[in-house]
Design a protein around this motif. Structure first.
Motif, PDB file in Angstrom:
ATOM      1  N   LEU A 148       1.069  -1.268   0.022  1.00 10.53           N
ATOM      2  CA  LEU A 148      -0.039   0.076   0.061  1.00 10.53           C
ATOM      3  C   LEU A 148       0.866   1.202  -0.049  1.00 10.53           C
ATOM      4  N   PRO A 149       1.730   1.406  -1.011  1.00 16.33           N
ATOM      5  CA  PRO A 149       2.863   2.445  -0.959  1.00 16.33           C
ATOM      6  C   PRO A 149       2.107   3.793  -1.085  1.00 16.33           C
ATOM      7  N   PHE A 150       2.569   4.988  -0.914  1.00 15.56           N
ATOM      8  CA  PHE A 150       2.123   6.482  -1.112  1.00 15.56           C
ATOM      9  C   PHE A 150       3.287   7.368  -1.343  1.00 15.56           C
ATOM     10  N   ILE A 151       3.349   8.394  -1.717  1.00 13.00           N
ATOM     11  CA  ILE A 151       4.541   9.254  -1.956  1.00 13.00           C
ATOM     12  C   ILE A 151       4.347  10.572  -1.059  1.00 13.00           C
ATOM     13  N   ASP A 152       5.171  10.750  -0.207  1.00 14.16           N
ATOM     14  CA  ASP A 152       5.189  11.681   0.949  1.00 14.16           C
ATOM     15  C   ASP A 152       5.500  13.136   0.470  1.00 14.16           C
ATOM     16  N   VAL A 159       6.102   3.089   2.601  1.00 15.02           N
ATOM     17  CA  VAL A 159       5.109   1.729   2.850  1.00 15.02           C
ATOM     18  C   VAL A 159       3.998   2.256   3.625  1.00 15.02           C
ATOM     19  N   GLY A 160       2.729   1.896   3.290  1.00 12.74           N
ATOM     20  CA  GLY A 160       1.542   2.547   3.943  1.00 12.74           C
ATOM     21  C   GLY A 160       1.279   1.738   5.121  1.00 12.74           C
ATOM     22  N   GLY A 161       0.706   0.498   5.270  1.00  8.14           N
ATOM     23  CA  GLY A 161       0.720  -0.012   6.460  1.00  8.14           C
ATOM     24  C   GLY A 161      -0.523   0.443   7.518  1.00  8.14           C
ATOM     25  N   ARG A 162      -0.614  -0.087   8.610  1.00  6.64           N
ATOM     26  CA  ARG A 162      -1.828   0.203   9.598  1.00  6.64           C
ATOM     27  C   ARG A 162      -1.263   0.572  10.792  1.00  6.64           C
ATOM     28  N   GLN A 173       6.851   3.783  11.079  1.00  2.35           N
ATOM     29  CA  GLN A 173       5.231   3.771  10.733  1.00  2.35           C
ATOM     30  C   GLN A 173       5.302   3.440   9.148  1.00  2.35           C
ATOM     31  N   HIS A 174       6.169   4.392   8.624  1.00  6.46           N
ATOM     32  CA  HIS A 174       5.901   4.228   7.003  1.00  6.46           C
ATOM     33  C   HIS A 174       7.534   4.206   6.516  1.00  6.46           C
ATOM     34  N   SER A 175       8.078   3.234   6.400  1.00  8.80           N
ATOM     35  CA  SER A 175       9.609   3.169   5.997  1.00  8.80           C
ATOM     36  C   SER A 175       9.557   3.428   4.608  1.00  8.80           C
TER      37      SER A 175
END
Length: 305
Positions: A148-152, A159-162, A173-175
């Motif tokens: 669930l990747p995203f761009i900061d 990584v997205g994650g929960r 949290q978002h490596s």
């Protein structure tokens, strides 16, 4: 000084440029006496050939072409040392943003590290990067589909994650995603491997995921850590003992169960039928024929004498 234009026919140096022979130089008055225009009045010298006005199609600007496929760390040959690489891009980030403070602060190293990792993602994970950048869904066959990747805000793919409600750091949290089998990924793994006193693959991967997420997980970390020379030299060589000969009863033909080996396996738990009583232990005695490998099993209720 006042500079003036010299015609080609009046320039002695042009004779050497065109490869004049020795006999031609001996017969050349220009070579020995110089140009004849120097004997004239200075006002009769030729004017400068440089244009006085700027051409109409000249624009005061610099055009820089940047390709998203260029891997900057590989172009600079800095992938052998993680510290040298981060410091170099820290200075580049400082120069690009016109920071005049002397020295290299920690924030510049951090921002420079994020800058070259973004260049790696844009070159090695270009398809997924630009799909996320244009708000599109990445392909289901991509290795990033389950993350669930995203761009900061800086442009890094994470990584997205929960884990947003956890007390972990934002990087944990978002490596930051690192490509598989890349020299920079291997340099970062080896640097963390040395800082953690040459820890094993599992501990190294757990520590690395507090900041980075290498694709391939344990295989990528194990392959990179196996290149450590210190661990390779410190690894002891186990001595291999020569196995003794087989006994006589194992290699000669005899009747079945004439010579047997005995072993006990277990325990196995059984219920006695009483509800309040705890399950008891029972064992199995194994008899093995040395010659034919025939096996016989018997129940053993306990291991008392």
């Amino acid at each position: 000084m006042s500079w003036h234009f010299v015609l080609t026919d009046c320039n002695p140096a042009d004779n050497l440029k065109r490869g004049a022979s020795q006999s031609e130089l001996l017969d050349s008055a220009l070579w020995f006496r110089g140009p004849a225009i120097l004997l004239k009045n200075q006002h009769d010298w030729p004017e400068s050939c440089l244009p006085e006005k700027t051409p109409p199609d000249f624009r005061k600007g610099i055009l820089v072409g940047v390709s998203t496929k260029v891997d900057l760390p590989l172009k600079r040959n800095l992938v052998n040392s993680c510290q040298k690489m981060t410091h170099t891009f820290g200075f580049e980030y400082k120069f690009a943003h016109r920071k005049r403070r002397p020295g290299l602060a920690v924030k510049y190293v951090k921002m420079g590290t994020q800058m070259f990792i973004r260049c790696i993602q844009m070159s090695k994970l270009a398809d997924d990067y630009w799909r996320l950048h244009s708000k599109q869904q990445i392909s289901s066959s991509s290795p990033l589909s389950s993350l669930l990747p995203f761009i900061d805000s800086f442009g890094l793919m994470r990584v997205g994650g929960r884990l947003q409600n956890s007390s972990l750091d934002y990087n944990a949290q978002h490596s930051v995603i690192l490509p598989r089998q890349h020299p920079v990924t291997r340099a970062i793994i080896l640097d963390l491997h040395r800082r953690n006193l040459h820890s094993g693959p599992r501990a190294l991967l757990a520590h690395m995921r507090l900041q980075f997420w290498p694709l391939g997980g344990r295989k990528t970390v194990s392959a990179a850590a196996s290149k450590c020379f210190i661990c390779f030299r410190a690894k002891p060589l186990l001595s291999q003992h020569i196995i003794a000969d087989l006994p006589k009863d194992r290699v000669n033909a005899t009747s079945t169960s004439m010579v047997t080996g005995l072993d006990t396996c277990g325990p196995f738990y059984y219920k006695t039928g009483v509800r309040s009583k705890v399950p008891g232990k029972t064992y199995v005695c194994v008899f093995i024929c040395f010659a034919t490998k025939a096996m016989h099993l018997e129940l053993v209720q306990d291991l008392s004498t």
